[in-house]
Design a protein around this motif. Structure first.
Motif, PDB file in Angstrom:
ATOM      1  N   VAL A   7     121.484  21.777 -26.536  1.00 18.18           N
ATOM      2  CA  VAL A   7     121.281  20.301 -27.097  1.00 18.18           C
ATOM      3  C   VAL A   7     121.680  19.434 -25.808  1.00 18.18           C
ATOM      4  O   VAL A   7     122.985  19.836 -25.217  1.00 18.18           O
ATOM      5  N   ALA A   8     121.306  18.396 -25.460  1.00 24.97           N
ATOM      6  CA  ALA A   8     121.625  17.533 -24.294  1.00 24.97           C
ATOM      7  C   ALA A   8     121.473  16.119 -24.923  1.00 24.97           C
ATOM      8  O   ALA A   8     120.483  15.819 -25.638  1.00 24.97           O
ATOM      9  N   ILE A   9     122.685  15.294 -24.597  1.00 28.66           N
ATOM     10  CA  ILE A   9     122.619  13.640 -25.035  1.00 28.66           C
ATOM     11  C   ILE A   9     122.910  12.894 -23.899  1.00 28.66           C
ATOM     12  O   ILE A   9     123.708  13.236 -22.983  1.00 28.66           O
ATOM     13  N   ILE A  26     118.102  14.730 -26.411  1.00 21.58           N
ATOM     14  CA  ILE A  26     118.472  13.572 -27.354  1.00 21.58           C
ATOM     15  C   ILE A  26     118.760  12.249 -26.379  1.00 21.58           C
ATOM     16  O   ILE A  26     119.612  12.435 -25.530  1.00 21.58           O
ATOM     17  N   ALA A  27     118.039  11.193 -26.604  1.00 18.84           N
ATOM     18  CA  ALA A  27     118.386   9.917 -26.141  1.00 18.84           C
ATOM     19  C   ALA A  27     119.118   9.011 -26.953  1.00 18.84           C
ATOM     20  O   ALA A  27     118.825   8.920 -28.233  1.00 18.84           O
ATOM     21  N   ASN A  36     113.712   7.564 -23.033  1.00 22.33           N
ATOM     22  CA  ASN A  36     113.458   7.871 -24.361  1.00 22.33           C
ATOM     23  C   ASN A  36     111.896   8.634 -24.441  1.00 22.33           C
ATOM     24  O   ASN A  36     111.797   9.369 -25.516  1.00 22.33           O
ATOM     25  N   ARG A  37     111.118   8.432 -23.420  1.00 18.63           N
ATOM     26  CA  ARG A  37     109.737   9.029 -23.629  1.00 18.63           C
ATOM     27  C   ARG A  37     109.880  10.446 -23.599  1.00 18.63           C
ATOM     28  O   ARG A  37     109.032  11.324 -24.105  1.00 18.63           O
ATOM     29  N   VAL A  38     110.789  11.210 -22.856  1.00 21.18           N
ATOM     30  CA  VAL A  38     110.846  12.605 -22.882  1.00 21.18           C
ATOM     31  C   VAL A  38     111.887  13.202 -23.941  1.00 21.18           C
ATOM     32  O   VAL A  38     111.795  14.462 -24.121  1.00 21.18           O
ATOM     33  N   ALA A  39     112.570  12.317 -24.655  1.00 22.36           N
ATOM     34  CA  ALA A  39     113.426  12.982 -25.486  1.00 22.36           C
ATOM     35  C   ALA A  39     112.830  13.430 -26.822  1.00 22.36           C
ATOM     36  O   ALA A  39     111.627  12.791 -27.181  1.00 22.36           O
ATOM     37  N   ASP A  40     113.461  14.491 -27.459  1.00 20.89           N
ATOM     38  CA  ASP A  40     112.834  15.046 -28.692  1.00 20.89           C
ATOM     39  C   ASP A  40     113.372  14.122 -29.927  1.00 20.89           C
ATOM     40  O   ASP A  40     112.638  14.057 -30.890  1.00 20.89           O
TER      41      ASP A  40
END
Length: 63
Positions: A7-9, A26-27, A36-40
């Motif tokens: 997981v990455a934030i 995570i963004a 934000n567009r590429v975040a899950d």
């Protein structure tokens, strides 16, 4: 450890590739639109304890 198990934030453009690469990117809500567009998942900002909630969700609850 495999990328899909991580997981990455982040809220920064320089971490966009990391957010795309990991298993759950995570963004922060105040991140740049490109992040934000590429975040899950998009979470609350730091002042609203967004990172703390994710630590609780992904780390503490899994123990």
């Amino acid at each position: 450890m495999l990328a899909q198990d991580t997981v990455a934030i982040s809220d920064s453009e320089n971490n966009r590739s990391m957010i795309k690469y990991v298993g759950h990117g995570i963004a922060m809500r105040n991140a740049m639109n490109s992040v934000n567009r590429v975040a899950d998942e998009i979470i609350k900002i730091n002042d609203e304890d967004g990172v703390a909630e994710m630590i609780e969700k992904f780390i503490l609850k899994s123990q």
